[in-house]
Design an enzyme around this catalytic site. Sequence first.
Site, PDB file in Angstrom:
ATOM      1  N   GLY A  74       2.751  39.332 -15.314  1.00 47.05           N
ATOM      2  CA  GLY A  74       3.187  38.316 -16.084  1.00 47.05           C
ATOM      3  C   GLY A  74       4.779  38.907 -16.520  1.00 47.05           C
ATOM      4  O   GLY A  74       5.513  38.213 -17.347  1.00 47.05           O
ATOM      5  N   THR A  75       3.676  39.986 -17.308  1.00 52.17           N
ATOM      6  CA  THR A  75       4.791  41.011 -18.419  1.00 52.17           C
ATOM      7  C   THR A  75       6.226  40.959 -17.831  1.00 52.17           C
ATOM      8  O   THR A  75       7.732  40.458 -17.717  1.00 52.17           O
ATOM      9  CB  THR A  75       4.226  42.251 -18.929  1.00 52.17           C
ATOM     10  OG1 THR A  75       3.132  42.020 -19.521  1.00 52.17           O
ATOM     11  CG2 THR A  75       5.682  43.092 -19.477  1.00 52.17           C
ATOM     12  N   ASN A 153      -2.358  31.510 -24.960  1.00 60.93           N
ATOM     13  CA  ASN A 153      -3.963  32.546 -24.681  1.00 60.93           C
ATOM     14  C   ASN A 153      -4.592  32.114 -25.665  1.00 60.93           C
ATOM     15  O   ASN A 153      -5.431  33.069 -24.960  1.00 60.93           O
ATOM     16  CB  ASN A 153      -3.416  33.948 -24.032  1.00 60.93           C
ATOM     17  CG  ASN A 153      -2.002  34.781 -25.025  1.00 60.93           C
ATOM     18  OD1 ASN A 153      -1.066  33.739 -25.334  1.00 60.93           O
ATOM     19  ND2 ASN A 153      -2.595  35.478 -25.531  1.00 60.93           N
ATOM     20  N   GLN A 181      -1.009  31.463 -18.929  1.00 57.51           N
ATOM     21  CA  GLN A 181      -2.751  30.735 -18.831  1.00 57.51           C
ATOM     22  C   GLN A 181      -2.737  29.514 -18.075  1.00 57.51           C
ATOM     23  O   GLN A 181      -3.714  28.926 -18.188  1.00 57.51           O
ATOM     24  CB  GLN A 181      -2.507  30.949 -20.571  1.00 57.51           C
ATOM     25  CG  GLN A 181      -3.160  32.054 -21.246  1.00 57.51           C
ATOM     26  CD  GLN A 181      -3.890  33.003 -20.035  1.00 57.51           C
ATOM     27  OE1 GLN A 181      -4.782  31.997 -20.110  1.00 57.51           O
ATOM     28  NE2 GLN A 181      -4.007  34.035 -20.563  1.00 57.51           N
ATOM     29  N   SER A 201       1.150  35.420 -13.777  1.00 63.76           N
ATOM     30  CA  SER A 201       0.180  36.524 -13.236  1.00 63.76           C
ATOM     31  C   SER A 201      -0.912  36.458 -12.348  1.00 63.76           C
ATOM     32  O   SER A 201      -1.675  35.229 -12.986  1.00 63.76           O
ATOM     33  CB  SER A 201       0.220  36.684 -14.971  1.00 63.76           C
ATOM     34  OG  SER A 201      -0.862  38.136 -14.856  1.00 63.76           O
ATOM     35  N   THR A 239       8.403  48.791  -2.572  1.00 62.52           N
ATOM     36  CA  THR A 239       7.797  47.737  -1.284  1.00 62.52           C
ATOM     37  C   THR A 239       6.404  46.782  -1.949  1.00 62.52           C
ATOM     38  O   THR A 239       6.258  47.507  -2.780  1.00 62.52           O
ATOM     39  CB  THR A 239       6.956  49.040  -0.948  1.00 62.52           C
ATOM     40  OG1 THR A 239       8.318  49.763  -0.451  1.00 62.52           O
ATOM     41  CG2 THR A 239       5.950  48.592   0.549  1.00 62.52           C
ATOM     42  N   CYS A 327      -3.955  42.774 -25.765  1.00 65.46           N
ATOM     43  CA  CYS A 327      -3.042  43.517 -26.058  1.00 65.46           C
ATOM     44  C   CYS A 327      -3.515  43.862 -27.385  1.00 65.46           C
ATOM     45  O   CYS A 327      -2.467  45.313 -28.091  1.00 65.46           O
ATOM     46  CB  CYS A 327      -1.412  43.300 -26.194  1.00 65.46           C
ATOM     47  SG  CYS A 327      -1.662  42.443 -24.075  1.00 65.46           S
TER      48      CYS A 327
HETATM   49  C1  PLP Z   1      -2.027  37.838 -19.746  1.00 67.06           C
HETATM   50  C2  PLP Z   1      -0.624  37.097 -20.069  1.00 67.06           C
HETATM   51  C3  PLP Z   1       0.543  37.925 -19.783  1.00 67.06           C
HETATM   52  C4  PLP Z   1       0.547  38.901 -19.171  1.00 67.06           C
HETATM   53  O1  PLP Z   1       0.233  39.088 -18.055  1.00 67.06           O
HETATM   54  P1  PLP Z   1       0.491  40.437 -17.126  1.00 67.06           P
HETATM   55  O2  PLP Z   1      -0.272  39.972 -15.928  1.00 67.06           O
HETATM   56  O3  PLP Z   1      -0.867  40.936 -17.398  1.00 67.06           O
HETATM   57  O4  PLP Z   1       1.453  41.234 -17.444  1.00 67.06           O
HETATM   58  C5  PLP Z   1       2.012  37.128 -20.269  1.00 67.06           C
HETATM   59  N1  PLP Z   1       1.544  35.669 -21.386  1.00 67.06           N
HETATM   60  C6  PLP Z   1       0.364  35.139 -21.351  1.00 67.06           C
HETATM   61  C7  PLP Z   1      -0.082  33.956 -21.665  1.00 67.06           C
HETATM   62  C8  PLP Z   1      -0.576  35.762 -20.562  1.00 67.06           C
HETATM   63  O5  PLP Z   1      -1.900  35.166 -21.070  1.00 67.06           O
END
Ligand code: PLP
Length: 382
Positions: A74-75, A153, A181, A201, A239, A327
């Site tokens: 996600g990040t 989230n 989410q 994610s 990769t 986090c």
């Molecule tokens: C967990 C989360 C992310 C980050 O995703 P990762 O795969 O852990 O980097 C971003 N946005 C929301 C709303 C999340 O809950």
Amino acid sequence: MSPANLYYFDNNATTPVAPEVVEAMLPFLTEKWANASSPYRIGREVAKHIETARERVAALINADPEEVVFTSGGTESINAAVQSALLVEPRKRHVVTTAVEHSATLRFCESLEKRGYEVTVLPVGTDGLLDASLLEQAIRPDTAIVSIMWANNETGVVFPVKEIADICRQKAVPFHTDAVQTPGKIALDVQTVGVDLLSLSAHKLYAPKGVGALYIRRGTKYWPYVIGGQQEDGRRGGTESVANIIGFGVAASLAHSKVDDVTRRVGAMRDRLENTILNTIPNTRRNGAEAPRLPNTSNISFGSIEAEGMIVMLDNIGVCVSSGSACTTGSLAPSHVLTAMGINADRARASLRFSLGLYTTEADVDYLVANLPGIISRLSAP
Ligand SMILES: *Cc1c(COP(=O)(O)O)cnc(C)c1O
């Protein structure tokens, strides 16, 4: 899935890996370990499986497979989406987002400000909802992108993404949404909503950590974020994390097929958990609107009892919950999401998030509601 005697109420932080996901991944860690870019048969076979996973992730959001790029999570997807918009329109140096985004968006925007970009951070109401008319006023001729999450989230509050997308379309500004989410909780359809970029994610939907996807609507100008080989059609070098991608594909199909089940079954358990806490424990309040909200999430403040103490005591009896986003746990700062909703620091620090999932059982809820009142009264004793 879970160790015995573990009561897991933190599915918004991460989810267990589904058994069918593990099973689908294993061959790609044992015999099918070839590089998907290799020209010989075993490489081409792996490449074919990656394309199947891409089709499955695309189906989850009603996109075309070619519009889906695999990333590390996600990040990365969020950073990539925002950065791309700024690089393809170098004269546009303004970004619009909200105060309740995940740190992947907020910290990235802060780093942009340090590099001279301008960021407008939209406020939310006391219920955590976003007034889309504020967006209309915030968009300027030099706005490169609007990045607003689909669902929060911490509170589960769902934003009016269709309305947001309509405003962006009308102003000809690309719209990215952090949809991390939402899969398996509410229906996701990039066509009816009309988003240009969307982040996912895998570890929030019963697949492993370290893999995600960025949806890039066909015709959207895109500048790659991770640059290297020609993987992902030149849109993301490196990769492919093959086993993770295969797992993500299976999990996407699972999420797609379970949306109704989660809404009904998990939603009913969440409501029972929430109502029992609110009705039986004094000084409790729900944080965030009752609706529109994800069916699995409940954020509750417990008077002035610090979350840290509740988390430790619950952990001692095998219950996993969190305060706000994982986090920021460990720091004493109150949640930026609750703070943005106008909740004072003491109440924000006294808040817990319960997030249920596919594997939550009625017995888990029974255990939690049976044990929580005792913990709260011990912590509130003078
Ligand atoms: C967990 C989360 C992310 C980050 O995703 P990762 O795969 O852990 O980097 C971003 N946005 C929301 C709303 C999340 O809950």
